[in-house]
Design an enzyme around this catalytic site. Structure first.
Site, PDB file in Angstrom:
ATOM      1  N   HIS A   1      73.675  60.415  28.902  1.00 56.06           N
ATOM      2  CA  HIS A   1      73.326  59.007  29.143  1.00 56.06           C
ATOM      3  C   HIS A   1      73.121  58.292  27.809  1.00 56.06           C
ATOM      4  O   HIS A   1      72.562  58.862  26.867  1.00 56.06           O
ATOM      5  CB  HIS A   1      72.057  58.922  30.004  1.00 56.06           C
ATOM      6  CG  HIS A   1      71.860  57.550  30.558  1.00 56.06           C
ATOM      7  ND1 HIS A   1      71.342  56.521  29.808  1.00 56.06           N
ATOM      8  CD2 HIS A   1      72.149  57.020  31.781  1.00 56.06           C
ATOM      9  CE1 HIS A   1      71.316  55.417  30.560  1.00 56.06           C
ATOM     10  NE2 HIS A   1      71.797  55.700  31.754  1.00 56.06           N
TER      11      HIS A   1
ATOM     12  N   GLU B   1      80.112  53.882  31.568  1.00 52.34           N
ATOM     13  CA  GLU B   1      79.029  52.904  31.473  1.00 52.34           C
ATOM     14  C   GLU B   1      79.098  52.196  30.120  1.00 52.34           C
ATOM     15  O   GLU B   1      78.607  52.741  29.115  1.00 52.34           O
ATOM     16  CB  GLU B   1      77.679  53.608  31.572  1.00 52.34           C
ATOM     17  CG  GLU B   1      77.494  54.422  32.815  1.00 52.34           C
ATOM     18  CD  GLU B   1      76.020  54.640  33.112  1.00 52.34           C
ATOM     19  OE1 GLU B   1      75.534  54.030  34.059  1.00 52.34           O
ATOM     20  OE2 GLU B   1      75.359  55.391  32.376  1.00 52.34           O
TER      21      GLU B   1
ATOM     22  N   ASN C   1      69.973  56.545  39.327  1.00 50.06           N
ATOM     23  CA  ASN C   1      69.252  57.026  38.143  1.00 50.06           C
ATOM     24  C   ASN C   1      67.932  56.263  38.041  1.00 50.06           C
ATOM     25  O   ASN C   1      67.912  55.106  37.642  1.00 50.06           O
ATOM     26  CB  ASN C   1      70.111  56.784  36.889  1.00 50.06           C
ATOM     27  CG  ASN C   1      69.389  57.203  35.618  1.00 50.06           C
ATOM     28  OD1 ASN C   1      68.412  57.944  35.663  1.00 50.06           O
ATOM     29  ND2 ASN C   1      69.880  56.733  34.481  1.00 50.06           N
TER      30      ASN C   1
ATOM     31  N   GLU D   1      71.082  56.142  26.871  1.00 50.87           N
ATOM     32  CA  GLU D   1      69.689  56.023  26.399  1.00 50.87           C
ATOM     33  C   GLU D   1      69.277  57.278  25.642  1.00 50.87           C
ATOM     34  O   GLU D   1      68.514  57.212  24.679  1.00 50.87           O
ATOM     35  CB  GLU D   1      68.761  55.732  27.587  1.00 50.87           C
ATOM     36  CG  GLU D   1      68.939  54.302  28.079  1.00 50.87           C
ATOM     37  CD  GLU D   1      68.567  54.066  29.536  1.00 50.87           C
ATOM     38  OE1 GLU D   1      67.970  54.957  30.168  1.00 50.87           O
ATOM     39  OE2 GLU D   1      68.905  52.969  30.041  1.00 50.87           O
TER      40      GLU D   1
ATOM     41  N   SER E   1      74.378  47.629  35.179  1.00 46.13           N
ATOM     42  CA  SER E   1      73.932  46.412  35.879  1.00 46.13           C
ATOM     43  C   SER E   1      74.644  46.202  37.210  1.00 46.13           C
ATOM     44  O   SER E   1      74.999  45.077  37.584  1.00 46.13           O
ATOM     45  CB  SER E   1      74.107  45.185  34.976  1.00 46.13           C
ATOM     46  OG  SER E   1      73.276  45.297  33.846  1.00 46.13           O
TER      47      SER E   1
ATOM     48  N   LYS F   1      65.564  56.791  36.069  1.00 48.79           N
ATOM     49  CA  LYS F   1      65.042  56.803  34.688  1.00 48.79           C
ATOM     50  C   LYS F   1      63.569  57.248  34.711  1.00 48.79           C
ATOM     51  O   LYS F   1      63.234  58.122  35.485  1.00 48.79           O
ATOM     52  CB  LYS F   1      65.232  55.433  34.041  1.00 48.79           C
ATOM     53  CG  LYS F   1      66.654  54.899  34.219  1.00 48.79           C
ATOM     54  CD  LYS F   1      66.954  53.758  33.327  1.00 48.79           C
ATOM     55  CE  LYS F   1      68.298  53.166  33.711  1.00 48.79           C
ATOM     56  NZ  LYS F   1      68.903  52.375  32.693  1.00 48.79           N
TER      57      LYS F   1
ATOM     58  N   GLY G   1      71.233  48.221  31.946  1.00 50.66           N
ATOM     59  CA  GLY G   1      69.876  47.677  31.954  1.00 50.66           C
ATOM     60  C   GLY G   1      69.777  46.271  31.390  1.00 50.66           C
ATOM     61  O   GLY G   1      68.686  45.814  31.051  1.00 50.66           O
TER      62      GLY G   1
HETATM   63  C1  PEP Z   1      72.000  53.529  34.145  1.00 54.24           C
HETATM   64  O1  PEP Z   1      70.875  53.953  34.263  1.00 54.24           O
HETATM   65  O2  PEP Z   1      72.898  54.264  33.718  1.00 54.24           O
HETATM   66  C2  PEP Z   1      72.296  52.156  34.501  1.00 54.24           C
HETATM   67  C3  PEP Z   1      73.539  51.825  34.681  1.00 54.24           C
HETATM   68  O3  PEP Z   1      71.252  51.299  34.631  1.00 54.24           O
HETATM   69  P1  PEP Z   1      71.312  49.799  35.205  1.00 54.24           P
HETATM   70  O4  PEP Z   1      71.981  49.880  36.552  1.00 54.24           O
HETATM   71  O5  PEP Z   1      69.894  49.359  35.276  1.00 54.24           O
HETATM   72  O6  PEP Z   1      72.131  48.982  34.246  1.00 54.24           O
END
Ligand code: PEP
Length: 230
Positions: free
Chosen positions: A86, A152, A8, A88, A191, A10, A158
């Site tokens: 997601h 997640e 992803n 975000e 992460s 983003k 992030g």
């Molecule tokens: C994500 O974009 O869903 C994500 C898990 O980002 P990151 O790996 O940066 O935590």
């Protein structure tokens, strides 16, 4: 079961030449690259083994919906997978389960596999509501439809504060025991890096990973791919 790695990107990178470069170095079977829609076409041209996906979709098929992208458009450009729900977007755009359900239906109608992101916030976990929240987020999946789920935990996204593999494993078991037959794979995201990726696959028993920031660093991403897919 074959492992899957979803990248992803983003709202990155800032220009198409960088997008091409990241795509070139990420081109492996079992990898789904989800760049911003503006780069989908160029990324598609750059890859031979990986697959393209998108980060979001609108639920209507066509019409007066300024700024939106339909499932049909994503299908026509070659997307086989689309991320929905997601955290975000849930947080910044106030997307709730009913909006995400409409997006999921639109994707299923076009034969695109939804990658449904679910997960609790730190506050919800502290209040012992994690399973309840995750169950609500999963309840929108129609029976007899198999989607890909990405668990997640919101605090781990992030932040560099990755989730303990045992905690992630508990949630993985909860999801697979309670929602049998409604998913084809359960991925872990939050992460992920080359140091912790094997734990989520080998100890927590996830079927793959959703990788955010580490997917933009091609040396780091290469290490994750090597560990996860070989
Ligand atoms: C994500 O974009 O869903 C994500 C898990 O980002 P990151 O790996 O940066 O935590």
């Amino acid at each position: 079961m074959e492992k899957l790695i979803v990248a992803n990107w983003k709202m990155n990178p800032e220009d198409v030449s960088k997008a091409r470069e990241i795509a070139f170095f990420s081109d492996q079977g079992g990898v789904i690259l989800c760049p911003p829609v503006i780069f989908l076409n160029e990324v598609k041209k750059e890859i031979k083994k990986a697959t393209i996906g998108a980060q979001d979709v609108f639920w209507e098929r066509k019409g007066s919906f300024t700024g939106e992208t339909s499932a049909l458009m994503l299908k026509n450009i070659g997307c086989k997978y689309v991320i929905i729900g997601h955290s975000e977007r849930r947080r910044n755009l106030k997307e709730d389960n009913s909006i995400i359900e409409k997006k999921m239906k639109a994707l299923i109608e076009e034969g695109i596999t939804p990658i449904l992101c679910i997960g609790e916030t730190r506050e919800e976990r502290d209040k012992k509501e994690a399973e309840k929240i995750v169950a609500e987020q999963l309840s929108i999946i129609p029976k007899s439809t198999e989607v890909i789920i990405a668990y997640e935990p919101v605090w781990a996204i992030g932040s560099g504060d990755s989730c303990d593999w045992e905690l992630a494993k508990e949630m993985r078991s909860f999801i697979s025991d309670s929602f049998k037959g409604r998913f084809s794979k359960i991925l872990y995201g939050g992460s992920v890096n080359s140091e912790n990726c094997s734990d989520y696959l080998e100890k927590s028993l996830f079927d793959g990973l959703l990788v955010g920031s580490a997917s933009l660093d091609h040396q780091e991403f290469k290490k994750i791919i090597e560990k996860a897919l070989n």
